[in-house]
Design a protein around this motif. Structure first.
Motif, short mmCIF file in Angstrom:
data_model
loop_
_atom_site.label_atom_id
_atom_site.label_comp_id
_atom_site.label_asym_id
_atom_site.label_seq_id
_atom_site.Cartn_x
_atom_site.Cartn_y
_atom_site.Cartn_z
N ALA A 64 44.27 117.97 128.92
CA ALA A 64 44.41 116.73 128.14
C ALA A 64 45.82 116.17 128.27
N ALA A 65 46.84 117.04 128.26
CA ALA A 65 48.22 116.58 128.40
C ALA A 65 48.48 115.99 129.77
N LEU A 66 47.99 116.65 130.81
CA LEU A 66 48.20 116.14 132.17
C LEU A 66 47.49 114.81 132.39
N ARG A 67 46.38 114.61 131.72
CA ARG A 67 45.69 113.33 131.83
C ARG A 67 46.51 112.21 131.17
N LEU A 68 47.26 112.54 130.13
CA LEU A 68 48.16 111.55 129.53
C LEU A 68 49.34 111.25 130.45
N VAL A 69 49.79 112.26 131.20
CA VAL A 69 50.81 112.02 132.22
C VAL A 69 50.27 111.03 133.25
N GLU A 70 49.05 111.25 133.71
CA GLU A 70 48.45 110.37 134.72
C GLU A 70 48.20 108.97 134.19
N ALA A 71 48.06 108.86 132.85
CA ALA A 71 47.88 107.55 132.24
C ALA A 71 49.21 106.86 131.96
N GLY A 72 50.33 107.53 132.26
CA GLY A 72 51.64 106.94 132.06
C GLY A 72 52.17 107.04 130.64
N LEU A 73 51.54 107.85 129.80
CA LEU A 73 51.97 107.96 128.41
C LEU A 73 52.93 109.11 128.17
N LEU A 74 52.98 110.06 129.08
CA LEU A 74 53.89 111.20 128.98
C LEU A 74 54.48 111.47 130.36
N GLY A 75 55.61 112.18 130.38
CA GLY A 75 56.19 112.65 131.62
C GLY A 75 56.42 114.15 131.55
N LEU A 76 56.20 114.83 132.63
CA LEU A 76 56.35 116.28 132.62
C LEU A 76 57.76 116.71 132.24
N ASP A 77 58.74 115.99 132.69
CA ASP A 77 60.13 116.41 132.51
C ASP A 77 60.92 115.43 131.63
#
Length: 376
Positions: A64-77
């Motif tokens: 779920a978190a990685l999908r938010l990264v792919e949606a541009g809402l979060l960044g891994l770093d």
């Protein structure tokens, strides 16, 4: 003719390892077997039993978190302090066993990558220490029982305490993923239960997975037990306990209930390029999740249980086998007697019991993990 899976479960139920168990093994059309009772002296355990999967939740929230990264809402770093201001400026112990007032300033913010790799500085303390005592005293230590505090209150309690190490410079299990659940709820603006249902469970047809069991399905929730070395001790009744019906507090830091078939749907969608619908993750994020992300220097004996790191790594929410017969396998267990794995060829296994993991139950898990893949 019975299968190796059915024989294994029947043998362990007959020997008193667990009152009942559901096992799933295979690829696209896996075998599903239920053996034993839903509670001691109770009705038979159904193969669609809805069980407390505890730390098997980590793989789901990682996706779920990685999908938010792919949606541009979060960044891994990128720092997560925008959404979790409680984490800002936490002091850091000079060593994990130091007195609570022996601290230094934090040198970097906690990021999503730190949460996914158990590197935030928060986590289980397996050796006696002032930090371990403080976590026990304020209700934030890890244990078999579910939440007693709402998500915001729990996070406030956790962040009263110093970090065990600088973010990104160590490894401690568990708590980073409860923090991750709170993060996901704040980024999306809705409780974690609602976000997971919209983003994963409803599209995948995981109708029996969530953070609690609806009242109309409580007849499928088995009892929960621990084994005290002599007998089973019931910790939650069949159809009852904290997971029975909607909770009165926000449990975005909590863990899931699910069924063997539901969890298999999630695993197939994660790894199978031929699964129905678009892939859950982009190839690079899937590669990161399912490969070792922990530096060798962080794989210390005191970071987790002895021997864990001998041939094992940690990706994002899952353990990864690095050597031996099952090299390339990923999976993880739940503290209430559950386990899953996926092999490089796509063969998946899901084991659901309701007896806390320990010396009494672990032989069943080990034998389950060693079962040969069924013939196509």
């Amino acid at each position: 003719m019975t299968s190796a899976l059915a024989d294994l479960l029947a043998r362990h139920v007959g020997a008193g390892t667990v009152p009942g168990a559901v096992g799933l093994l295979g690829g696209v059309e896996p075998e599903v077997v239920a053996v034993g009772e839903a509670a001691l002296g109770g009705p038979p355990l159904r193969d669609d039993a809805i069980v407390r999967i505890q730390s098997m939740t980590k793989a789901v929230t990682a996706v779920a978190a990685l999908r938010l990264v792919e949606a541009g809402l979060l960044g891994l770093d990128v720092s997560v302090e925008e959404w979790l201001p409680e984490l800002a400026g936490r002091p850091v112990l000079t060593s994990p066993g130091a007195p609570l007032d022996d601290t230094v300033p934090v040198v970097r913010p906690i990021t999503l990558r730190h949460l996914l790799t158990n590197a935030s500085g928060y986590g289980m303390v397996v050796e006696p220490s002032p930090l371990a005592d403080a976590m026990a005293a304020n209700g934030t230590e890890a244990g078999a029982q579910p939440w007693s505090l709402g998500a915001d209150a729990w996070l406030a309690r956790l962040t009263e305490l110093p970090l065990a190490f600088q973010p990104g410079e160590g490894w401690r299990y568990h708590h980073s993923f409860a923090v991750l659940g709170v993060l996901l709820s704040r980024v999306t603006g809705i409780p974690l239960a609602d976000h997971l249902a919209r983003d994963l469970f409803d599209p995948l047809g995981m109708a029996d997975t969530g953070l609690w069991v609806p009242p109309e399905k409580l007849d499928r929730l088995p009892a929960a037990y621990r084994h005290d070395g002599h007998r089973f001790v019931e910790t939650e009744p069949a159809g009852g306990g904290p997971y029975a019906g909607p909770p009165t507090i926000d449990v975005s830091h909590g863990e899931l209930v699910s069924t063997a078939r539901d969890y298999h749907r999630f695993l197939r969608a994660l790894v199978a390029d031929d699964a129905a619908g678009p892939p859950l993750l982009e190839p690079e994020h899937r590669r990161l999740m399912l490969s070792d992300q922990v530096p060798a220097a962080h794989k210390t004996p005191e970071s987790f249980f002895p021997g864990f790191w001998d041939a094992t790594g940690w990706g994002f929410g899952v353990a990864v086998q690095l050597e031996g017969e099952h090299a390339g396998r990923f999976g993880w267990s739940g503290g209430q007697g559950t386990d899953f794995f996926v092999d490089p060829d796509g063969t998946a296994g899901v084991l659901l019991t309701q007896v806390e993991l320990g010396a009494h139950v672990w032989p069943l898990v080990e034998e389950f993990q060693a079962l040969p893949a069924p013939r196509a």
